[in-house]
Design an enzyme around this catalytic site. Structure first.
Site, mmCIF file in Angstrom:
data_model
loop_
_atom_site.group_PDB
_atom_site.id
_atom_site.type_symbol
_atom_site.label_atom_id
_atom_site.label_comp_id
_atom_site.label_asym_id
_atom_site.label_seq_id
_atom_site.Cartn_x
_atom_site.Cartn_y
_atom_site.Cartn_z
ATOM 1 N N HIS A 276 39.177 61.038 44.633
ATOM 2 C CA HIS A 276 39.432 59.735 45.236
ATOM 3 C C HIS A 276 40.872 59.272 45.046
ATOM 4 O O HIS A 276 41.521 59.645 44.082
ATOM 5 C CB HIS A 276 38.515 58.678 44.604
ATOM 6 C CG HIS A 276 37.068 59.022 44.674
ATOM 7 N ND1 HIS A 276 36.188 58.737 43.664
ATOM 8 C CD2 HIS A 276 36.337 59.636 45.627
ATOM 9 C CE1 HIS A 276 34.979 59.147 43.986
ATOM 10 N NE2 HIS A 276 35.043 59.710 45.178
ATOM 11 N N GLU B 202 43.922 53.479 17.855
ATOM 12 C CA GLU B 202 44.402 52.594 18.911
ATOM 13 C C GLU B 202 44.103 53.274 20.235
ATOM 14 O O GLU B 202 44.616 54.364 20.505
ATOM 15 C CB GLU B 202 45.899 52.333 18.757
ATOM 16 C CG GLU B 202 46.219 51.583 17.483
ATOM 17 C CD GLU B 202 47.707 51.505 17.193
ATOM 18 O OE1 GLU B 202 48.114 50.514 16.562
ATOM 19 O OE2 GLU B 202 48.447 52.427 17.574
ATOM 20 N N HIS C 298 42.001 61.796 42.344
ATOM 21 C CA HIS C 298 41.431 61.938 41.008
ATOM 22 C C HIS C 298 39.921 62.158 41.097
ATOM 23 O O HIS C 298 39.256 61.567 41.948
ATOM 24 C CB HIS C 298 41.715 60.664 40.200
ATOM 25 C CG HIS C 298 41.016 60.631 38.889
ATOM 26 N ND1 HIS C 298 39.962 59.783 38.633
ATOM 27 C CD2 HIS C 298 41.198 61.359 37.757
ATOM 28 C CE1 HIS C 298 39.538 59.984 37.396
ATOM 29 N NE2 HIS C 298 40.262 60.937 36.849
ATOM 30 N N LYS D 289 29.087 60.413 50.112
ATOM 31 C CA LYS D 289 30.475 60.114 50.497
ATOM 32 C C LYS D 289 31.417 61.261 50.098
ATOM 33 O O LYS D 289 32.289 61.656 50.866
ATOM 34 C CB LYS D 289 30.907 58.807 49.836
ATOM 35 C CG LYS D 289 32.354 58.446 50.028
ATOM 36 C CD LYS D 289 32.694 57.098 49.425
ATOM 37 C CE LYS D 289 32.724 57.170 47.927
ATOM 38 N NZ LYS D 289 33.190 55.926 47.292
ATOM 39 N N ASP D 290 31.216 61.804 48.894
ATOM 40 C CA ASP D 290 32.115 62.848 48.414
ATOM 41 C C ASP D 290 31.894 64.196 49.105
ATOM 42 O O ASP D 290 32.743 65.080 49.020
ATOM 43 C CB ASP D 290 31.986 63.008 46.896
ATOM 44 C CG ASP D 290 32.613 61.833 46.144
ATOM 45 O OD1 ASP D 290 33.337 61.033 46.772
ATOM 46 O OD2 ASP D 290 32.365 61.714 44.933
ATOM 47 N N LYS E 175 46.245 55.152 37.148
ATOM 48 C CA LYS E 175 45.054 55.022 36.304
ATOM 49 C C LYS E 175 45.344 55.570 34.913
ATOM 50 O O LYS E 175 46.119 56.519 34.757
ATOM 51 C CB LYS E 175 43.878 55.802 36.897
ATOM 52 C CG LYS E 175 43.397 55.276 38.228
ATOM 53 C CD LYS E 175 42.270 56.130 38.777
ATOM 54 C CE LYS E 175 41.813 55.629 40.134
ATOM 55 N NZ LYS E 175 40.804 56.528 40.716
ATOM 56 N N TYR F 22 38.386 53.354 32.603
ATOM 57 C CA TYR F 22 39.762 53.496 33.041
ATOM 58 C C TYR F 22 40.382 52.174 33.445
ATOM 59 O O TYR F 22 39.717 51.267 33.900
ATOM 60 C CB TYR F 22 39.901 54.529 34.155
ATOM 61 C CG TYR F 22 39.059 54.331 35.391
ATOM 62 C CD1 TYR F 22 39.625 53.880 36.578
ATOM 63 C CD2 TYR F 22 37.704 54.642 35.382
ATOM 64 C CE1 TYR F 22 38.862 53.738 37.726
ATOM 65 C CE2 TYR F 22 36.942 54.503 36.520
ATOM 66 C CZ TYR F 22 37.525 54.051 37.696
ATOM 67 O OH TYR F 22 36.765 53.900 38.838
ATOM 68 N N GLN G 264 42.869 45.857 36.251
ATOM 69 C CA GLN G 264 41.425 46.039 36.393
ATOM 70 C C GLN G 264 40.973 47.151 35.455
ATOM 71 O O GLN G 264 41.612 48.200 35.379
ATOM 72 C CB GLN G 264 41.105 46.411 37.845
ATOM 73 C CG GLN G 264 39.643 46.630 38.149
ATOM 74 C CD GLN G 264 39.401 46.884 39.633
ATOM 75 O OE1 GLN G 264 40.048 46.294 40.493
ATOM 76 N NE2 GLN G 264 38.466 47.756 39.933
#
Length: 185
Positions: free
Chosen positions: A63, A30, A120, A167-168, A73, A132, A48
């Site tokens: 992030h 599961e 994260h 960006k990171d 998450k 996720y 989502q």
């Protein structure tokens, strides 16, 4: 039943190790049950699901989403291995700025619950498909981050030549984040 492990010295995140059943055809497990988290008093509505593929050596993060779009998450990999990383950014938390890392491995099929208020990220140790659940919808204007290689955090990502997005590379350090936000999320 899955094994649920609270993270020592860090309030909120939980590691989940589902029970796998093997036979000569393969295995079954599961991959999500709402009651796993409910047993720990965690009530989330998942709105989502996201999936990404990343090649070995990629580092994504760190992030987060600001209110009113903050997200809890529930993360795992369906193939490969990643070093998953969280940083506590909760203003009133006694563990603000503390990090935690765990290995998410498709063979173990383990999951990691990350509450709102945490940055994260993850480093890809083997090519990986990362999936996720999110408790809120992504909102570009609410996106934020912390510099992945901030020396104050001292995170060992486990990769020698990381592949980083533009960006990171430009997120603020945790100290700059603290100064801009008045102490955290």
């Amino acid at each position: 039943m899955a094994e649920l492990r609270k993270i020592p010295n860090l309030e909120g995140p939980v590691e989940i190790f589902p029970r796998k059943f093997y036979d000569d055809r393969g295995y079954f497990f599961e991959s999500f049950r709402e009651d796993w988290l409910q047993k720990l008093g965690i009530e989330e509505e998942w709105v989502q699901d996201n999936q990404s593929f990343s090649q070995k050596g990629t580092v994504r993060g760190l992030h987060f989403q600001r209110e009113p779009f903050a997200q809890a998450k529930l993360v795992r990999v369906v193939s490969g291995k990643v070093l998953d990383v969280v940083v506590d950014l909760r203003k009133s938390s006694p563990t603000f700025g503390k990090t935690y890392t765990t290995l998410l491995d498709a063979e173990r099929s383990n999951l990691f619950f990350i509450p709102r208020g945490f940055a994260h990220g993850f480093a890809v140790l083997e090519d990986a498909v990362f999936v996720y659940k999110c408790s809120n919808y992504y909102n570009k204007e609410s996106e934020g981050g912390i510099l992945w290689n901030d020396p104050e955090l001292g995170i060992d990502w486990g990769v020698s030549e990381p592949i980083i997005s533009e960006k990171d590379k430009i997120w603020p350090t945790i100290q700059e984040f603290k100064e801009r936000t008045g102490g955290g999320l």
